[in-house]
Design a protein around this motif. Structure first.
Motif, PDB file in Angstrom:
ATOM      1  N   MET A  49       6.642  -4.234 -13.356  1.00  0.00           N
ATOM      2  CA  MET A  49       5.688  -3.501 -12.548  1.00  0.00           C
ATOM      3  C   MET A  49       6.163  -2.042 -12.460  1.00  0.00           C
ATOM      4  O   MET A  49       7.298  -1.786 -12.100  1.00  0.00           O
ATOM      5  N   ASP A  50       5.271  -1.120 -12.824  1.00  0.00           N
ATOM      6  CA  ASP A  50       5.672   0.279 -12.754  1.00  0.00           C
ATOM      7  C   ASP A  50       5.550   0.796 -11.313  1.00  0.00           C
ATOM      8  O   ASP A  50       5.067   0.092 -10.420  1.00  0.00           O
ATOM      9  N   LEU A  51       6.019   2.004 -11.112  1.00  0.00           N
ATOM     10  CA  LEU A  51       6.083   2.568  -9.769  1.00  0.00           C
ATOM     11  C   LEU A  51       4.701   2.699  -9.131  1.00  0.00           C
ATOM     12  O   LEU A  51       4.535   2.448  -7.931  1.00  0.00           O
ATOM     13  N   PHE A  52       3.703   3.075  -9.925  1.00  0.00           N
ATOM     14  CA  PHE A  52       2.340   3.223  -9.415  1.00  0.00           C
ATOM     15  C   PHE A  52       1.842   1.887  -8.852  1.00  0.00           C
ATOM     16  O   PHE A  52       1.302   1.823  -7.744  1.00  0.00           O
ATOM     17  N   GLU A  53       2.040   0.811  -9.612  1.00  0.00           N
ATOM     18  CA  GLU A  53       1.605  -0.519  -9.163  1.00  0.00           C
ATOM     19  C   GLU A  53       2.389  -0.970  -7.926  1.00  0.00           C
ATOM     20  O   GLU A  53       1.837  -1.600  -7.024  1.00  0.00           O
ATOM     21  N   ARG A  54       3.689  -0.640  -7.910  1.00  0.00           N
ATOM     22  CA  ARG A  54       4.538  -1.027  -6.788  1.00  0.00           C
ATOM     23  C   ARG A  54       4.047  -0.363  -5.490  1.00  0.00           C
ATOM     24  O   ARG A  54       3.978  -1.014  -4.440  1.00  0.00           O
ATOM     25  N   VAL A  55       3.694   0.931  -5.589  1.00  0.00           N
ATOM     26  CA  VAL A  55       3.177   1.637  -4.415  1.00  0.00           C
ATOM     27  C   VAL A  55       1.866   1.004  -3.957  1.00  0.00           C
ATOM     28  O   VAL A  55       1.646   0.790  -2.763  1.00  0.00           O
ATOM     29  N   SER A  56       1.000   0.676  -4.919  1.00  0.00           N
ATOM     30  CA  SER A  56      -0.279   0.046  -4.572  1.00  0.00           C
ATOM     31  C   SER A  56      -0.071  -1.285  -3.847  1.00  0.00           C
ATOM     32  O   SER A  56      -0.765  -1.581  -2.864  1.00  0.00           O
ATOM     33  N   GLU A  57       0.864  -2.095  -4.324  1.00  0.00           N
ATOM     34  CA  GLU A  57       1.168  -3.378  -3.677  1.00  0.00           C
ATOM     35  C   GLU A  57       1.747  -3.162  -2.280  1.00  0.00           C
ATOM     36  O   GLU A  57       1.411  -3.884  -1.343  1.00  0.00           O
ATOM     37  N   ASP A  58       2.618  -2.153  -2.167  1.00  0.00           N
ATOM     38  CA  ASP A  58       3.246  -1.893  -0.870  1.00  0.00           C
ATOM     39  C   ASP A  58       2.244  -1.359   0.152  1.00  0.00           C
ATOM     40  O   ASP A  58       2.436  -1.522   1.353  1.00  0.00           O
ATOM     41  N   ILE A  59       1.166  -0.727  -0.320  1.00  0.00           N
ATOM     42  CA  ILE A  59       0.103  -0.288   0.594  1.00  0.00           C
ATOM     43  C   ILE A  59      -0.527  -1.509   1.253  1.00  0.00           C
ATOM     44  O   ILE A  59      -0.744  -1.538   2.467  1.00  0.00           O
ATOM     45  N   LYS A  60      -0.788  -2.548   0.448  1.00  0.00           N
ATOM     46  CA  LYS A  60      -1.369  -3.782   0.997  1.00  0.00           C
ATOM     47  C   LYS A  60      -0.422  -4.411   2.026  1.00  0.00           C
ATOM     48  O   LYS A  60      -0.853  -4.853   3.085  1.00  0.00           O
ATOM     49  N   THR A  61       0.869  -4.423   1.691  1.00  0.00           N
ATOM     50  CA  THR A  61       1.865  -4.992   2.598  1.00  0.00           C
ATOM     51  C   THR A  61       1.910  -4.213   3.908  1.00  0.00           C
ATOM     52  O   THR A  61       1.977  -4.805   4.990  1.00  0.00           O
ATOM     53  N   ALA A  62       1.869  -2.889   3.810  1.00  0.00           N
ATOM     54  CA  ALA A  62       1.909  -2.043   5.011  1.00  0.00           C
ATOM     55  C   ALA A  62       0.659  -2.256   5.867  1.00  0.00           C
ATOM     56  O   ALA A  62       0.737  -2.229   7.094  1.00  0.00           O
ATOM     57  N   MET A  63      -0.483  -2.480   5.202  1.00  0.00           N
ATOM     58  CA  MET A  63      -1.724  -2.749   5.954  1.00  0.00           C
ATOM     59  C   MET A  63      -1.583  -4.045   6.751  1.00  0.00           C
ATOM     60  O   MET A  63      -1.929  -4.093   7.933  1.00  0.00           O
ATOM     61  N   LYS A  64      -1.080  -5.081   6.078  1.00  0.00           N
ATOM     62  CA  LYS A  64      -0.930  -6.377   6.741  1.00  0.00           C
ATOM     63  C   LYS A  64       0.059  -6.284   7.899  1.00  0.00           C
ATOM     64  O   LYS A  64      -0.118  -6.933   8.920  1.00  0.00           O
TER      65      LYS A  64
END
Length: 149
Positions: free
Chosen positions: A1-16
């Protein structure tokens, strides 16, 4: 997973997790990533190396802003900036210790055959490329000056 995808996933985690600071910071990082991807000549791609440079730049800006806020007596704003910096630092490579940096620079000085302060540019050119992301430029520069001086 590249950094862009990692940030996108972490956005979802932060929302939850309802983590507002992380969410705002990550959204800002993603916005800058998207701007870099869509810039002329980028061909809709963003390498991890470029992404790390962007995060480093944002981190430096945050630290500088916090410093200015402290000078102006606005600790509340400085704390907010530093909280965002802490979120961004997760995406940066581990920084070198002063001992590791000195050892790496001594190696580079030996490689380039630098003999004194007049060769600082030659050493900095190589060091900046080799140590990109592992240490701040001004720290590298100060150490090179010390070793060559």
């Amino acid at each position: 997973m590249d950094l862009f995808e990692r940030v996108s996933e972490d956005i979802k985690t932060a929302m939850k997790a309802k983590d507002k600071v992380a969410l705002d910071t990550l959204r800002n990082i993603k916005k800058v990533f998207l701007e870099a991807k869509t810039a002329p000549g980028a061909n809709d791609t963003l390498s991890d190396a470029d992404a790390i440079k962007i995060v480093q730049k944002l981190t430096k800006q945050g630290k500088d802003a916090a410093e200015i806020y402290v000078q102006q007596g606005r600790q509340d704003l400085a704390d907010a900036e530093l909280a965002q910096v802490k979120v961004m630092e997760v995406y940066l490579p581990k920084q070198m210790t002063p001992e590791e940096l000195e050892a790496a620079l001594k190696e580079i000085i030996a490689e380039t055959g630098a003999a004194g302060a007049k060769d600082m540019g030659k050493v900095m050119g190589v060091a900046s490329k080799k140590l990109a992301g592992l240490a701040e430029g001004r720290v590298i520069s100060a150490k090179v000056k010390e070793l060559l001086g």
